[in-house]
Design a protein around this motif. Structure first.
Motif, PDB file in Angstrom:
ATOM      1  N   GLY A  22      -3.700   6.760   1.240  1.00  0.00           N
ATOM      2  CA  GLY A  22      -5.100   6.684   0.851  1.00  0.00           C
ATOM      3  C   GLY A  22      -6.007   6.965   2.026  1.00  0.00           C
ATOM      4  N   ARG A  23      -7.268   7.166   1.715  1.00  0.00           N
ATOM      5  CA  ARG A  23      -8.283   7.377   2.736  1.00  0.00           C
ATOM      6  C   ARG A  23      -9.089   6.100   2.888  1.00  0.00           C
ATOM      7  N   GLY A  24      -9.059   5.507   4.074  1.00  0.00           N
ATOM      8  CA  GLY A  24      -9.784   4.276   4.330  1.00  0.00           C
ATOM      9  C   GLY A  24     -11.066   4.524   5.082  1.00  0.00           C
ATOM     10  N   MET A  25     -11.660   3.432   5.610  1.00  0.00           N
ATOM     11  CA  MET A  25     -12.935   3.521   6.293  1.00  0.00           C
ATOM     12  C   MET A  25     -12.862   4.366   7.564  1.00  0.00           C
ATOM     13  N   GLY A  62       2.373  -3.524  -0.778  1.00  0.00           N
ATOM     14  CA  GLY A  62       1.018  -3.046  -0.978  1.00  0.00           C
ATOM     15  C   GLY A  62      -0.015  -4.038  -0.482  1.00  0.00           C
ATOM     16  N   SER A  63      -1.283  -3.650  -0.572  1.00  0.00           N
ATOM     17  CA  SER A  63      -2.368  -4.488  -0.080  1.00  0.00           C
ATOM     18  C   SER A  63      -2.718  -5.567  -1.093  1.00  0.00           C
ATOM     19  N   VAL A  64      -3.453  -6.572  -0.630  1.00  0.00           N
ATOM     20  CA  VAL A  64      -3.938  -7.624  -1.524  1.00  0.00           C
ATOM     21  C   VAL A  64      -4.910  -7.035  -2.550  1.00  0.00           C
ATOM     22  N   SER A 118      -8.195  -4.683   1.156  1.00  0.00           N
ATOM     23  CA  SER A 118      -7.351  -3.500   1.347  1.00  0.00           C
ATOM     24  C   SER A 118      -6.745  -3.455   2.740  1.00  0.00           C
ATOM     25  N   ASN A 119      -7.215  -4.312   3.653  1.00  0.00           N
ATOM     26  CA  ASN A 119      -6.652  -4.410   4.999  1.00  0.00           C
ATOM     27  C   ASN A 119      -5.831  -5.681   5.186  1.00  0.00           C
ATOM     28  N   ILE A 120      -5.479  -6.340   4.090  1.00  0.00           N
ATOM     29  CA  ILE A 120      -4.639  -7.536   4.143  1.00  0.00           C
ATOM     30  C   ILE A 120      -3.379  -7.272   3.322  1.00  0.00           C
ATOM     31  N   PHE A 121      -2.224  -7.558   3.908  1.00  0.00           N
ATOM     32  CA  PHE A 121      -0.939  -7.329   3.256  1.00  0.00           C
ATOM     33  C   PHE A 121      -0.170  -8.662   3.217  1.00  0.00           C
ATOM     34  N   LEU A 122       1.047  -8.637   2.750  1.00  0.00           N
ATOM     35  CA  LEU A 122       1.870  -9.840   2.692  1.00  0.00           C
ATOM     36  C   LEU A 122       3.012  -9.745   3.702  1.00  0.00           C
ATOM     37  N   ASN A 123       3.235 -10.825   4.461  1.00  0.00           N
ATOM     38  CA  ASN A 123       4.389 -10.841   5.360  1.00  0.00           C
ATOM     39  C   ASN A 123       5.626 -11.359   4.615  1.00  0.00           C
ATOM     40  N   GLU A 124       6.701 -11.623   5.347  1.00  0.00           N
ATOM     41  CA  GLU A 124       7.956 -12.015   4.705  1.00  0.00           C
ATOM     42  C   GLU A 124       7.828 -13.331   3.938  1.00  0.00           C
ATOM     43  N   ARG A 176      -1.423 -10.991   5.869  1.00  0.00           N
ATOM     44  CA  ARG A 176      -1.209 -10.380   7.182  1.00  0.00           C
ATOM     45  C   ARG A 176      -2.233  -9.268   7.352  1.00  0.00           C
ATOM     46  N   VAL A 177      -3.032  -9.318   8.415  1.00  0.00           N
ATOM     47  CA  VAL A 177      -4.190  -8.423   8.544  1.00  0.00           C
ATOM     48  C   VAL A 177      -3.849  -7.168   9.335  1.00  0.00           C
ATOM     49  N   SER A 178      -4.511  -6.084   8.969  1.00  0.00           N
ATOM     50  CA  SER A 178      -4.306  -4.785   9.625  1.00  0.00           C
ATOM     51  C   SER A 178      -5.659  -4.181   9.983  1.00  0.00           C
TER      52      SER A 178
END
Length: 646
Positions: free
Chosen positions: A369-372, A441-443, A493-499, A504-506
């Protein structure tokens, strides 16, 4: 020239007749002045080009240029006395009642997208219907390709044509999501497409087919065969017209008659040429620089021919067209310059990967995808490792500042709630960042993805874990660089899930390295704190505000900018403030959370924390470390034995 000015003077005089003067941007709490017929659509002042405010009399004093006559009326460019340029379109053949016209203009005016020209204001009376837009200095795509009045322009290179195509496609796809997925543009052609500040295609003249009854000109081949007038337009006919636009970008031939030339039926031309001789027969030779470009042109031709299928049912949806174009134009091999290949990726000391740029070039890549700040790719290396490569287009700082930022990033490596940056690359033309790949995927995708029988909703405990994990990540970031570091672009869209399925922030800190124009896009997303007017205003306090919006998003299941049941576009913060004020607090919570009644008290506590974060006064917002403590307290006090609901 005098004739043009006389026409303009009569036009503006008609608007001014018996009207009171009204400032363009008035306080939202002020009641409208009676009998004012210039309707100003509520756009945040900092995001508009209509600043400072002007009065209706300013239009009469403005210098004006007649731009031309289009399908639905005539257009004028007006330069106000302090230099601001605007476009005023005078509509003809309006076929709906004034109340219907006003309702439709409010719908169109609420559409905010970087690839759709914003309607700023409109005027409506029995005799006159006027629309006010921003002015784009580069002219339309038609004038870029074919010149004005048939005069040739400088060659438009292939990357520019690709940006025009993907930007226009994104704009049309966004339009097609409005009014419950029923809105239609109805008049897509190169003269209605302009270049935005990032030089991507931007769609104008939106939705006029709904209010103006007219038959389309016979010497225009940009409309679908089933369309004879405005009553026949549909989203499928929009797709057809976009397909014609692609053919126009490929051939530089106009499907609409212009001065000194004839219109060309591009669909008939493309169908008549031998498939093996596309390039020699119809492609514009000005942009055929190498085999890489030729392959991309061939791919665009395939997409265009799918769009112009004779049967409307066989045409793809616009959202599908966007994905195909992005996938074809953003292949890694075609994006890196020769100079990029000669440089090396810089890995952090604890990076477990061993590969170089050549490995990236050989790898299979998929556009995520295209982000900021640029485009993200999912890259699968030959050894089977999957990574994410972000190609940052908005980073504008010098190499020394970029490297200093990377050093700070290296010191926060190893935290389980911050996505680790594995490697980076800097050159004048390319800035690359390499991250781990998160398969879940993202939150944002988890919250707002397609809701159907196969989708597993996020339960209350999952959302609380995401909130706590993300807060830990952001609190850790705020400790860096002597307690001065910040994220700058907090969103789901910049937060994901860790194990452990915690947040988890990106995308850490890229906002401070980006161009000022990025902020205009950030503000439209609904996460930006109200005090942030430019990149320099981003702070840890504004991070807290953005995180508060994330919490509200987790609670409500709604996007930061969403459409209410009555069709109004409103920020999530404003909507929740209104709901709470009316004491309808239960309406705040996502319907998927209503079955967790035993957690109602914890949900209310989370709502209270979120509202503290989005306080309009930065000094009253808590520190991220304090937010984390409050969230962890909610988790600790919840009953461990709470019954699960399947």
């Amino acid at each position: 020239m005098s004739r043009i000015y006389d026409n303009w003077e009569r036009l503006v005089a008609a608007v001014l007749r018996k009207q009171q003067l009204w400032e363009l941007f008035h306080d939202q709490s002020r009641s409208p002045i009676p009998e004012v017929h210039l309707h100003i659509l509520k756009v945040p002042l900092q995001s508009t080009k209509f600043s400072p405010p002007f009065e209706l009399e300013d239009l009469l004093r403005a210098s004006a240029k007649y731009l031309g006559k289009g399908t639905f009326g005539s257009a004028y460019a007006a330069a106000l006395h302090y230099g601001t340029k605007i476009v005023i379109k005078r509509l003809k053949l309006v076929s709906v009642s004034e109340p219907q016209f006003r309702r439709h203009m409010e719908v169109v005016g609420n559409i905010r997208d970087e690839n759709v020209t914003t309607l700023r204001a409109y005027f409506c009376s029995k005799d006159e219907k006027l629309l006010l837009y921003d002015c784009y200095s580069n002219g339309s795509v038609s004038s870029l390709l074919h010149g004005e009045n048939g005069e040739n322009r400088a060659s438009v290179d292939w990357p520019t044509r690709m940006r025009i195509a993907v930007g226009a496609a994104r704009g049309i796809a966004h339009i097609h999501t409005q009014i419950g997925g029923k809105l239609v543009h109805g008049n897509i052609k190169a003269s209605n497409i302009f270049l935005n500040s990032q030089r991507y295609g931007c769609i104008s003249d939106l939705g006029m087919a709904y209010v103006a009854a007219t038959a389309f000109i016979p010497n225009s081949y940009c409309y679908a065969p089933e369309v004879e007038n405005t009553q026949n337009v549909s989203q499928a006919s929009d797709v057809y017209s976009f397909g014609v636009l692609l053919l126009e970008l490929l051939t530089k031939k106009s499907p609409v008659q212009v001065s000194g030339s004839e219109a060309v039926d591009l669909v008939k031309l493309a169908n008549s040429v031998n498939r093996k001789k596309w390039i020699a027969k119809i492609f514009d030779t000005d942009v055929q620089k190498n085999r890489t470009v030729e392959r991309q042109m061939e791919k665009m031709l395939q997409i265009g021919m799918m769009c112009v299928a004779k049967s409307p049912k066989r045409r793809p949806r616009m959202s599908e067209v966007v994905k195909v174009i992005e996938d074809s134009m953003l292949i890694m091999v075609n994006q890196f310059s020769v100079r990029t290949k000669m440089n090396k990726l810089m890995f952090f000391e604890d990076a477990r990967y061993t590969f170089d740029l050549e490995d990236l070039l050989r790898a299979s890549a998929e556009v995520l995808g295209r982000g900021m700040f640029g485009v993200s790719y999912k890259v699968i290396l030959e050894n089977g490792i999957t990574i994410v490569v972000k190609r940052s287009k908005e980073v504008v700082v010098a190499k020394k500042e970029f490297q200093r930022h990377m050093e700070v990033m290296s010191r926060m490596q190893g935290h389980e709630n911050v996505s680790e940056l594995r490697a980076h690359y800097y050159s004048v033309d390319e800035k690359l960042l390499v991250y781990d790949y998160h398969s879940q995927g993202s939150v944002s995708a988890l919250l707002h993805g397609k809701r159907g029988s196969g989708r597993k909703p996020l339960d209350w405990k999952a959302r609380l874990r995401i909130a706590i994990g993300a807060a830990r990540g952001f609190a850790h970031i705020h400790k860096q660089d002597g307690g001065k570091f910040l994220h700058g672009n907090i969103r789901t869209s910049n937060i994901f899930l860790n194990e452990q399925r915690h947040g988890r922030v990106s995308d850490v800190g890229l906002a401070t390295l980006s161009s000022p124009t990025t902020l205009l896009v950030m503000r439209t997303a609904g996460y930006c704190a109200p005090e942030v007017m430019d990149i320099k205003k981003i702070s840890q306090a504004s991070d807290v505000y953005s995180f508060g919006v994330v919490l509200l998003e987790l609670i409500s299941g709604k996007r930061p900018i969403h459409t209410t049941g009555d069709g109004k576009v409103i920020s999530l913060v404003r909507w929740i403030e209104t709901v709470i004020r009316e004491e309808w607090t239960d309406e705040v919570f996502d319907a998927e959370l209503l079955r967790y009644q035993h957690d109602n008290e914890a949900m209310l506590q989370l709502l209270q924390i979120a509202m503290g974060c989005v306080d309009s006064v930065p000094k009253r917002r808590p520190k991220m470390a304090d937010v984390l403590m409050e969230l962890e307290a909610i988790s600790e006090t919840e009953t461990v034995s709470s019954p699960s609901v399947e």
